[in-house]
Design an enzyme around this catalytic site. Structure first.
Site, PDB file in Angstrom:
ATOM      1  N   ASP A 105    -118.144 -35.784  12.150  1.00 36.18           N
ATOM      2  CA  ASP A 105    -119.289 -35.755  12.940  1.00 36.18           C
ATOM      3  C   ASP A 105    -118.596 -35.841  14.443  1.00 36.18           C
ATOM      4  O   ASP A 105    -117.752 -36.313  14.849  1.00 36.18           O
ATOM      5  CB  ASP A 105    -120.157 -37.073  12.648  1.00 36.18           C
ATOM      6  N   ASP A 120    -125.596 -31.218   9.778  1.00 38.64           N
ATOM      7  CA  ASP A 120    -126.844 -31.970   9.747  1.00 38.64           C
ATOM      8  C   ASP A 120    -127.769 -31.386  10.563  1.00 38.64           C
ATOM      9  O   ASP A 120    -129.156 -31.425  10.217  1.00 38.64           O
ATOM     10  CB  ASP A 120    -126.320 -33.395  10.469  1.00 38.64           C
TER      11      ASP A 120
END
Length: 186
Positions: A105, A120
């Site tokens: 991430d 996401d």
């Protein structure tokens, strides 16, 4: 839908490859979007970080089953694109989990306490598009298939031309209660 899945997967993997080579923390959009690299061993947005390998395989199975839905059911174009975003994002994160044991991430909206990646974003956008599709009610295919032509053309009537009206009668009761052919029930 396949194109959307592949495009989503490629963009996700490309941005993760670029992000893995970048070091440090900095603003991508000053005061709004920050680059912060972190590993995520959970599902989306860092949730459920203690997942076992069995759960990972269950998630893979669910993704495969969901990818078959557009072939089993009729979806509008919007819903197919939304499903492509969701499945492409899920496959991107799942691929990282299988290969590396974690998901990279690297994006942080300064007003949210979580770090996420492009997969996401695609999953969230796809979910939003699915909700939008549900509120629209009428699928694109119905509009394109000619069912929109099942209304009376007012131009023909006002110009006193012959009009053809396609009327479909649904008799839910069937022939129950009818006395015989050509007779009306009393």
């Amino acid at each position: 839908m396949s194109f959307v899945i592949v495009l989503t997967l490629v963009l996700d993997q490309l941005t993760k490859k670029i992000a893995s080579a970048v070091h440090g923390t900095f603003y991508l959009v000053p005061g709004f979007l920050k680059f912060v690299k972190a590993t995520n061993r959970g599902i989306a947005l860092g949730l459920f970080s203690n997942l076992s390998e069995q759960v990972l395989w269950i998630v893979l199975f669910v993704v495969v089953v969901l990818s078959l839905f557009p072939y089993m059911f009729r979806f509008s174009r919007l819903e197919r694109v939304a499903m492509g975003f969701i499945l492409g994002g899920a496959l991107g994160n799942l691929l990282d989990r299988i290969r590396f044991g974690y998901v990279l991430d690297f994006l942080n909206l300064v007003f949210l306490p979580t770090i996420f990646n492009l997969a996401d974003v695609f999953i969230i956008v796809g979910g939003g598009l699915m909700i939008l599709g549900a509120f629209r009610g009428v699928s694109d295919e119905k509009l394109e298939s000619g069912e929109k032509g099942r209304r009376l053309e007012t131009r023909s009537v006002s110009e006193r031309e012959d009009s053809i009206v396609d009327i479909q009668v649904d008799d839910t009761e069937g022939d129950k209660g009818r006395k015989g052919e050509g007779q009306r029930p009393d």
